[in-house]
Design a protein around this motif. Sequence first.
Motif, PDB file in Angstrom:
ATOM      1  N   LEU A   1       0.290   4.468  -0.109  1.00  0.00           N
ATOM      2  CA  LEU A   1      -0.081   5.561   0.784  1.00  0.00           C
ATOM      3  C   LEU A   1       0.259   5.234   2.237  1.00  0.00           C
ATOM      4  CD1 LEU A   1      -3.473   6.662  -0.796  1.00  0.00           C
ATOM      5  CD2 LEU A   1      -1.220   7.706  -1.081  1.00  0.00           C
ATOM      6  N   ALA A   2       0.011   4.012   2.671  1.00  0.00           N
ATOM      7  CA  ALA A   2       0.355   3.626   4.049  1.00  0.00           C
ATOM      8  C   ALA A   2       1.868   3.688   4.249  1.00  0.00           C
ATOM      9  CB  ALA A   2      -0.180   2.232   4.345  1.00  0.00           C
ATOM     10  N   PHE A   3       2.629   3.266   3.244  1.00  0.00           N
ATOM     11  CA  PHE A   3       4.092   3.306   3.335  1.00  0.00           C
ATOM     12  C   PHE A   3       4.599   4.742   3.459  1.00  0.00           C
ATOM     13  CE2 PHE A   3       8.023   3.980   0.861  1.00  0.00           C
ATOM     14  CZ  PHE A   3       8.923   3.351   1.708  1.00  0.00           C
TER      15      PHE A   3
ATOM     16  N   ASP B   1       0.849  -1.185   0.000  1.00  0.00           N
ATOM     17  CA  ASP B   1       0.000   0.000   0.000  1.00  0.00           C
ATOM     18  C   ASP B   1       0.890   1.242   0.000  1.00  0.00           C
ATOM     19  OD1 ASP B   1      -1.645   2.195   0.652  1.00  0.00           O
ATOM     20  OD2 ASP B   1      -2.969   0.957   1.873  1.00  0.00           O
TER      21      ASP B   1
ATOM     22  N   ALA C   1      -2.396  12.913   6.374  1.00  0.00           N
ATOM     23  CA  ALA C   1      -3.703  12.491   5.888  1.00  0.00           C
ATOM     24  C   ALA C   1      -4.553  13.683   5.485  1.00  0.00           C
ATOM     25  CB  ALA C   1      -4.417  11.679   6.963  1.00  0.00           C
TER      26      ALA C   1
ATOM     27  N   GLY D   1      -3.743  -0.262  -3.367  1.00  0.00           N
ATOM     28  CA  GLY D   1      -2.331  -0.172  -3.016  1.00  0.00           C
ATOM     29  C   GLY D   1      -1.533   0.799  -3.857  1.00  0.00           C
TER      30      GLY D   1
ATOM     31  N   ALA E   1       3.066   7.532   4.459  1.00  0.00           N
ATOM     32  CA  ALA E   1       2.553   8.353   5.565  1.00  0.00           C
ATOM     33  C   ALA E   1       3.618   8.573   6.632  1.00  0.00           C
ATOM     34  CB  ALA E   1       1.329   7.689   6.177  1.00  0.00           C
TER      35      ALA E   1
END
Length: 149
Positions: free
Chosen positions: A14-16, A12, A46, A82, A18
């Motif tokens: 975006l999760a990485f 993912d 976010a 992702g 952040a």
Amino acid sequence: MYVTSELCPVSDALAFLAGSWRVERTVRDLADDVTGTFTGTTDFTAEPGGGLLHFESGTFAWRGVARPAERTLRYLPDETPGTAVVRFSDGRFFHGLDLRDGHHIADHPCSADLYRGEFEVYDADRWRTVWRVKGPAKDLVLTTDYRRT
């Protein structure tokens, strides 16, 4: 400079991304044989409704002169889970981003110049971009190393 033969898949993007990152960039003007540097931070925070606001700030040193520099981008979820789409602060499309195998190449035409970006993820706390800019107006290589803070 990172040297590795192994890239780190990211399920993912975006999760990485952040969080906060320390940034070190070299800017090489191949036409004039001049090199500059940027040092600073990039924060991915976010955004309401999804996605991340990318805010980069620091100091750009070019031809012996150092000055403040900053930029803002938006990283939004893309259609494929992702992955992301990157937009300039005014909403214009910049490029897609798919780090699921730890590597991605993106092209962005800008007038008669072509920006080709290569993204590599080394581990959960380190990644790099190399943008090659070629055309009648520019002949540059921008190499940026990111380290999570």
